[in-house]
Design a protein around this motif. Structure first.
Motif, mmCIF file in Angstrom:
data_model
loop_
_atom_site.group_PDB
_atom_site.id
_atom_site.type_symbol
_atom_site.label_atom_id
_atom_site.label_comp_id
_atom_site.label_asym_id
_atom_site.label_seq_id
_atom_site.Cartn_x
_atom_site.Cartn_y
_atom_site.Cartn_z
ATOM 1 N N TRP A 39 -4.930 -5.314 1.774
ATOM 2 C CA TRP A 39 -5.727 -4.186 1.290
ATOM 3 C C TRP A 39 -6.462 -3.542 2.449
ATOM 4 C CZ3 TRP A 39 -8.281 -4.649 -4.124
ATOM 5 C CH2 TRP A 39 -7.304 -5.000 -5.068
ATOM 6 N N GLN A 40 -6.969 -4.345 3.353
ATOM 7 C CA GLN A 40 -7.670 -3.794 4.505
ATOM 8 C C GLN A 40 -6.704 -3.025 5.403
ATOM 9 O OE1 GLN A 40 -10.321 -6.454 6.546
ATOM 10 N NE2 GLN A 40 -11.083 -7.325 4.639
ATOM 11 N N TYR A 41 -5.498 -3.531 5.542
ATOM 12 C CA TYR A 41 -4.511 -2.864 6.399
ATOM 13 C C TYR A 41 -4.121 -1.498 5.838
ATOM 14 C CZ TYR A 41 -0.371 -1.939 9.150
ATOM 15 O OH TYR A 41 0.552 -1.353 9.975
ATOM 16 N N ILE A 42 -3.888 -1.419 4.537
ATOM 17 C CA ILE A 42 -3.492 -0.134 3.957
ATOM 18 C C ILE A 42 -4.623 0.884 4.040
ATOM 19 C CG2 ILE A 42 -4.118 -0.481 1.544
ATOM 20 C CD1 ILE A 42 -1.373 0.759 0.837
ATOM 21 N N CYS A 43 -5.858 0.395 4.135
ATOM 22 C CA CYS A 43 -7.016 1.292 4.265
ATOM 23 C C CYS A 43 -7.321 1.641 5.716
ATOM 24 C CB CYS A 43 -8.234 0.674 3.607
ATOM 25 S SG CYS A 43 -8.090 0.593 1.807
ATOM 26 N N GLY A 44 -6.478 1.211 6.645
ATOM 27 C CA GLY A 44 -6.609 1.633 8.030
ATOM 28 C C GLY A 44 -7.406 0.713 8.925
ATOM 29 N N GLU A 45 -7.745 -0.461 8.461
ATOM 30 C CA GLU A 45 -8.502 -1.387 9.305
ATOM 31 C C GLU A 45 -7.588 -1.993 10.361
ATOM 32 O OE1 GLU A 45 -11.763 -1.939 9.441
ATOM 33 O OE2 GLU A 45 -11.998 -0.453 7.862
ATOM 34 N N GLU A 46 -8.163 -2.227 11.512
ATOM 35 C CA GLU A 46 -7.421 -2.806 12.623
ATOM 36 C C GLU A 46 -7.599 -4.319 12.681
ATOM 37 O OE1 GLU A 46 -6.924 -1.713 17.325
ATOM 38 O OE2 GLU A 46 -8.432 -0.707 16.117
ATOM 39 N N TYR A 47 -8.809 -4.765 12.380
ATOM 40 C CA TYR A 47 -9.145 -6.182 12.366
ATOM 41 C C TYR A 47 -9.687 -6.547 10.998
ATOM 42 C CZ TYR A 47 -8.873 -5.767 17.435
ATOM 43 O OH TYR A 47 -8.428 -5.533 18.713
ATOM 44 N N MET A 65 -1.031 -10.484 11.957
ATOM 45 C CA MET A 65 -1.226 -11.562 10.978
ATOM 46 C C MET A 65 -0.347 -11.401 9.750
ATOM 47 S SD MET A 65 -5.415 -11.948 10.925
ATOM 48 C CE MET A 65 -5.389 -11.721 9.201
ATOM 49 N N LEU A 66 -0.043 -10.183 9.390
ATOM 50 C CA LEU A 66 0.566 -9.908 8.094
ATOM 51 C C LEU A 66 2.089 -9.959 8.138
ATOM 52 C CD1 LEU A 66 -1.694 -6.909 7.070
ATOM 53 C CD2 LEU A 66 -1.988 -9.318 6.525
ATOM 54 N N ASP A 67 2.658 -10.218 6.967
ATOM 55 C CA ASP A 67 4.105 -10.184 6.804
ATOM 56 C C ASP A 67 4.529 -8.713 6.702
ATOM 57 O OD1 ASP A 67 6.761 -10.547 6.175
ATOM 58 O OD2 ASP A 67 6.375 -11.334 4.156
ATOM 59 N N GLN A 68 5.332 -8.275 7.629
ATOM 60 C CA GLN A 68 5.712 -6.861 7.671
ATOM 61 C C GLN A 68 6.698 -6.487 6.567
ATOM 62 O OE1 GLN A 68 6.874 -5.822 11.638
ATOM 63 N NE2 GLN A 68 4.887 -6.363 12.483
ATOM 64 N N ARG A 69 7.166 -7.468 5.813
ATOM 65 C CA ARG A 69 8.052 -7.185 4.677
ATOM 66 C C ARG A 69 7.265 -7.004 3.387
ATOM 67 N NH1 ARG A 69 11.461 -12.364 5.940
ATOM 68 N NH2 ARG A 69 9.300 -12.975 5.885
ATOM 69 N N HIS A 70 5.974 -7.263 3.416
ATOM 70 C CA HIS A 70 5.135 -7.124 2.220
ATOM 71 C C HIS A 70 5.090 -5.663 1.796
ATOM 72 C CE1 HIS A 70 1.478 -7.181 -0.269
ATOM 73 N NE2 HIS A 70 1.742 -8.473 -0.442
ATOM 74 N N GLU A 71 5.077 -5.434 0.471
ATOM 75 C CA GLU A 71 5.164 -4.057 -0.041
ATOM 76 C C GLU A 71 3.979 -3.188 0.367
ATOM 77 O OE1 GLU A 71 3.778 -6.863 -3.291
ATOM 78 O OE2 GLU A 71 5.596 -6.738 -2.129
ATOM 79 N N LEU A 72 2.782 -3.756 0.433
ATOM 80 C CA LEU A 72 1.637 -2.937 0.846
ATOM 81 C C LEU A 72 1.689 -2.605 2.327
ATOM 82 C CD1 LEU A 72 -1.314 -4.503 -1.173
ATOM 83 C CD2 LEU A 72 -0.136 -2.345 -1.580
ATOM 84 N N TYR A 73 2.190 -3.511 3.133
ATOM 85 C CA TYR A 73 2.346 -3.244 4.562
ATOM 86 C C TYR A 73 3.345 -2.101 4.763
ATOM 87 C CZ TYR A 73 2.840 -4.109 9.548
ATOM 88 O OH TYR A 73 2.838 -3.964 10.911
ATOM 89 N N ARG A 74 4.454 -2.161 4.057
ATOM 90 C CA ARG A 74 5.471 -1.102 4.186
ATOM 91 C C ARG A 74 4.969 0.223 3.623
ATOM 92 N NH1 ARG A 74 10.125 -4.462 1.726
ATOM 93 N NH2 ARG A 74 9.545 -3.048 0.083
ATOM 94 N N LEU A 75 4.220 0.167 2.517
ATOM 95 C CA LEU A 75 3.685 1.392 1.932
ATOM 96 C C LEU A 75 2.722 2.086 2.875
ATOM 97 C CD1 LEU A 75 3.420 3.284 -0.501
ATOM 98 C CD2 LEU A 75 1.585 1.805 -1.335
#
Length: 173
Positions: free
Chosen positions: A89-97, A22-32
């Motif tokens: 925020w959920q992605y950086i915290c390790g959530e899958e869904y 779902m997420l934009d892989q260029r977003h800074e939190l996704y890359r972080l």
């Protein structure tokens, strides 16, 4: 008890879309999220838990919430509330869904800080510096000097209504 490991599920849920899709892989939190070595974090803090009792909250969730708290200047309560609204925020915290419920009670963040202590907080800070150098957002030369903001430090200012000034004025005559 030791925290559960956040391992990806081998099969997809038929009716749910993964956050990474779902997420934009260029977003800074996704890359972080990809730049931080989460296995080192889990290895460091895993030894602070015993093998008995109720399973603890995942370490990546707790560390991720603390990073988000300090990055966006949030309180324990508001970072947990905003976590529900933000898939990055959920992605950086390790959530899958994507989850629609609060991940933890905000008081758990205080307990986690007490558990890891000052050394653990310094370790988390060192990981942000390593990630900053890896992403080239922080240069090594910027780490050679420390800037201290003294605007919040106490100053030795005497106000005109200060009784000590009256005493000095009287004794100077």
């Amino acid at each position: 008890m030791k925290p559960k490991k956040q391992e990806p599920t081998p099969c997809d849920d038929l009716f749910r879309m993964r956050l990474e899709q779902m997420l934009d892989q260029r977003h800074e939190l996704y890359r972080l999220a990809g730049k931080i070595d989460w296995s080192v974090v889990e290895e460091r803090f895993d030894r602070l838990y015993s093998d008995e009792g109720r399973p603890a909250i995942p370490i990546r969730l707790m560390v991720g919430l603390h990073y988000l708290k300090h990055t966006f200047n949030e309180s324990d309560e508001t970072v947990v509330e905003r976590w529900v609204e933000n898939p990055y925020w959920q992605y950086i915290c390790g959530e899958e869904y994507f989850r629609h419920e609060l991940p933890i009670d905000p008081s758990q963040m205080t307990r986690f800080r007490d558990r890891i202590g000052e050394a653990g907080c310094e370790f988390m800070l060192s990981l942000t510096v390593v990630a900053g150098i890896a992403t080239q957002t922080v240069s090594k030369t910027s780490l050679t000097a420390v800037n201290v903001d003294s605007t919040v430090q106490e100053k030795a200012i005497n106000y005109p209504t200060d009784a000590r000034l009256y005493h000095k004025a009287g004794s100077a005559l």
